[in-house]
Write a protein that holds these residues in place. Structure first.
Motif, PDB file in Angstrom:
ATOM      1  N   GLY A 218      -0.593   2.705  -5.982  1.00 11.79           N
ATOM      2  CA  GLY A 218       0.109   1.434  -6.118  1.00 11.79           C
ATOM      3  C   GLY A 218       1.302   1.306  -5.186  1.00 11.79           C
ATOM      4  O   GLY A 218       1.604   0.212  -4.690  1.00 11.79           O
ATOM      5  N   LEU A 221       0.003   0.231  -1.877  1.00 11.00           N
ATOM      6  CA  LEU A 221      -0.387  -1.180  -1.900  1.00 11.00           C
ATOM      7  C   LEU A 221       0.829  -2.091  -1.839  1.00 11.00           C
ATOM      8  O   LEU A 221       0.829  -3.104  -1.120  1.00 11.00           O
ATOM      9  N   GLU A 222       1.874  -1.740  -2.582  1.00 11.78           N
ATOM     10  CA  GLU A 222       3.089  -2.559  -2.589  1.00 11.78           C
ATOM     11  C   GLU A 222       3.771  -2.549  -1.225  1.00 11.78           C
ATOM     12  O   GLU A 222       4.165  -3.593  -0.692  1.00 11.78           O
ATOM     13  N   SER A 227      -3.901  -5.272  -1.732  1.00 12.48           N
ATOM     14  CA  SER A 227      -4.433  -4.856  -3.022  1.00 12.48           C
ATOM     15  C   SER A 227      -5.612  -3.923  -2.776  1.00 12.48           C
ATOM     16  O   SER A 227      -5.955  -3.643  -1.621  1.00 12.48           O
ATOM     17  N   THR A 229      -9.536  -2.223  -4.604  1.00 13.20           N
ATOM     18  CA  THR A 229     -10.533  -2.028  -5.645  1.00 13.20           C
ATOM     19  C   THR A 229     -11.082  -0.618  -5.522  1.00 13.20           C
ATOM     20  O   THR A 229     -11.474  -0.202  -4.422  1.00 13.20           O
ATOM     21  N   GLY A 282      -4.918  -9.627  -1.303  1.00 13.36           N
ATOM     22  CA  GLY A 282      -4.613  -9.984  -2.680  1.00 13.36           C
ATOM     23  C   GLY A 282      -3.152  -9.775  -2.978  1.00 13.36           C
ATOM     24  O   GLY A 282      -2.350  -9.472  -2.087  1.00 13.36           O
ATOM     25  N   PRO A 284       0.098  -8.184  -3.548  1.00  9.42           N
ATOM     26  CA  PRO A 284       0.538  -6.839  -3.187  1.00  9.42           C
ATOM     27  C   PRO A 284       0.754  -5.946  -4.410  1.00  9.42           C
ATOM     28  O   PRO A 284       1.434  -6.326  -5.356  1.00  9.42           O
ATOM     29  N   SER A 286      -1.635  -5.044  -6.526  1.00  5.31           N
ATOM     30  CA  SER A 286      -2.662  -5.211  -7.554  1.00  5.31           C
ATOM     31  C   SER A 286      -3.825  -4.262  -7.281  1.00  5.31           C
ATOM     32  O   SER A 286      -4.167  -3.971  -6.139  1.00  5.31           O
ATOM     33  N   LEU A 287      -4.454  -3.813  -8.369  1.00  9.46           N
ATOM     34  CA  LEU A 287      -5.443  -2.740  -8.264  1.00  9.46           C
ATOM     35  C   LEU A 287      -6.456  -2.879  -9.388  1.00  9.46           C
ATOM     36  O   LEU A 287      -6.085  -3.015 -10.554  1.00  9.46           O
ATOM     37  N   ARG A 288      -7.748  -2.869  -9.026  1.00  4.63           N
ATOM     38  CA  ARG A 288      -8.820  -2.902 -10.013  1.00  4.63           C
ATOM     39  C   ARG A 288      -9.609  -1.602  -9.953  1.00  4.63           C
ATOM     40  O   ARG A 288      -9.825  -1.058  -8.865  1.00  4.63           O
TER      41      ARG A 288
END
Length: 308
Positions: A218, A221-222, A227, A229, A282, A284, A286-288
């Protein structure tokens, strides 16, 4: 209890290898390699938060330095120098401190680190290391470099340390064979320095897994404004794998065109490197997480937070 100067002289003063002046003066003298940038990081280990009161002192000595060496690995830096701050109560004997120093210097010797200074005081037991390393100018791996379309990879087998901790806390007992492996991961983490050095010029971004795979990914990603997946995780992935932390594996992003190079690295280093997902546009940060059946299994908690 030995005096402060007896403690330093007996347990922590020793010959250095790439330092002009080490322990024994008001400061150390170091000369970074020409054309390199200096990488600096600090970590603090506190009794009751990071280690149990009855921890084996030699294991603790190793881990105290290893978690800092891992920060160098995550930035593609060669670890070089470290300082060590110690607070201990009057009870520890020379024997306990000798064992701690033995573990600390075993890690230092393994990764080529000179101990060049520090401080000692009386107080609740904790250990603080500041580590310095070198990386060729402009080649450091950063959290902010992930790019759209990158594949996400992780080294080793995250979750082992968390499973070892859960066993010690009587939350999830392990069998003897698995227990030995998980306790080794918890007490004697292996910083991935060789991998970090090899990823220079291949990976766009990297971080070590200290607080949990999802939590640390995370941060990438930030900082990168993207983002992700995760849809290629190993089967039977559990919360320890996703959010356990304390593994000090590396998670990194790299262009899909370098997948063959990463596979070759895995073979060369005899270290599993697993592609687990991809970088996407996506929100910034966020993570699935998608399981093998295509179902969303993103956990509510990504990892460890000292203040929550």
């Amino acid at each position: 209890m030995p005096s402060e100067f007896e403690l330093i002289e007996r347990c922590f003063k020793r010959r250095t290898h790439h330092t002009l002046l080490g322990i024994g003066d008001d400061g150390a003298l170091i000369v970074p390699t020409a054309g390199h940038e200096l990488v600096v990081s600090t970590d603090l280990l506190v009794e009751g938060t990071h280690f149990f009161p009855d921890v084996d002192p030699e294991d603790l000595g190793w881990k105290t330095l290893a978690v800092n060496v891992s920060d160098m690995a995550a930035m593609g830096a060669q670890p070089r120098w470290a300082t060590l701050g110690i607070a201990v109560s009057p009870e520890p004997t020379f024997s306990w401190l000798d064992d701690f120093a033995r573990g600390f210097f075993a890690c230092a010797d393994e990764f080529g680190v000179d101990l060049i200074g520090g401080d000692t005081t009386r107080g609740p037991r904790c250990f603080a290391v500041t580590i310095m390393g070198e990386v060729p100018a402009g080649q450091a791996l950063r959290r902010s470099g992930a790019q759209l379309g990158d594949e996400i990879w992780v080294s080793g087998f995250p979750g082992r340390a968390a499973r070892g901790l859960a066993h010690l806390q009587d939350r999830a007992p392990l069998g003897d064979q698995q227990l030995a492996d998980c306790l080794a991961a918890l007490h004697r983490p292996q910083p991935r320095v060789a991998l970090g050095l090899a990823l220079r010029g291949i990976a766009h971004a990297a971080i070590d897994v200290s607080d949990g795979l999802l939590a640390d990914l995370g941060h990438i990603l930030e900082e990168s404004g993207v983002s992700a997946t995760l849809d290629s995780l190993p089967q039977n992935v559990d919360n320890a794998y996703l959010a356990g932390g304390d593994d000090y594996e590396l998670v990194f992003s790299a262009p899909a065109t370098r997948s063959a190079d990463i596979a070759a690295l895995a073979e060369q280093l005899q270290l599993p490197l697993t592609r687990i997902g991809r970088i996407e546009a996506g929100l910034p940060g966020s993570l699935r997480v998608i399981d093998s059946a295509g179902q969303d299994m993103t956990p509510a908690k990504r990892g460890f937070d000292h203040f929550r």
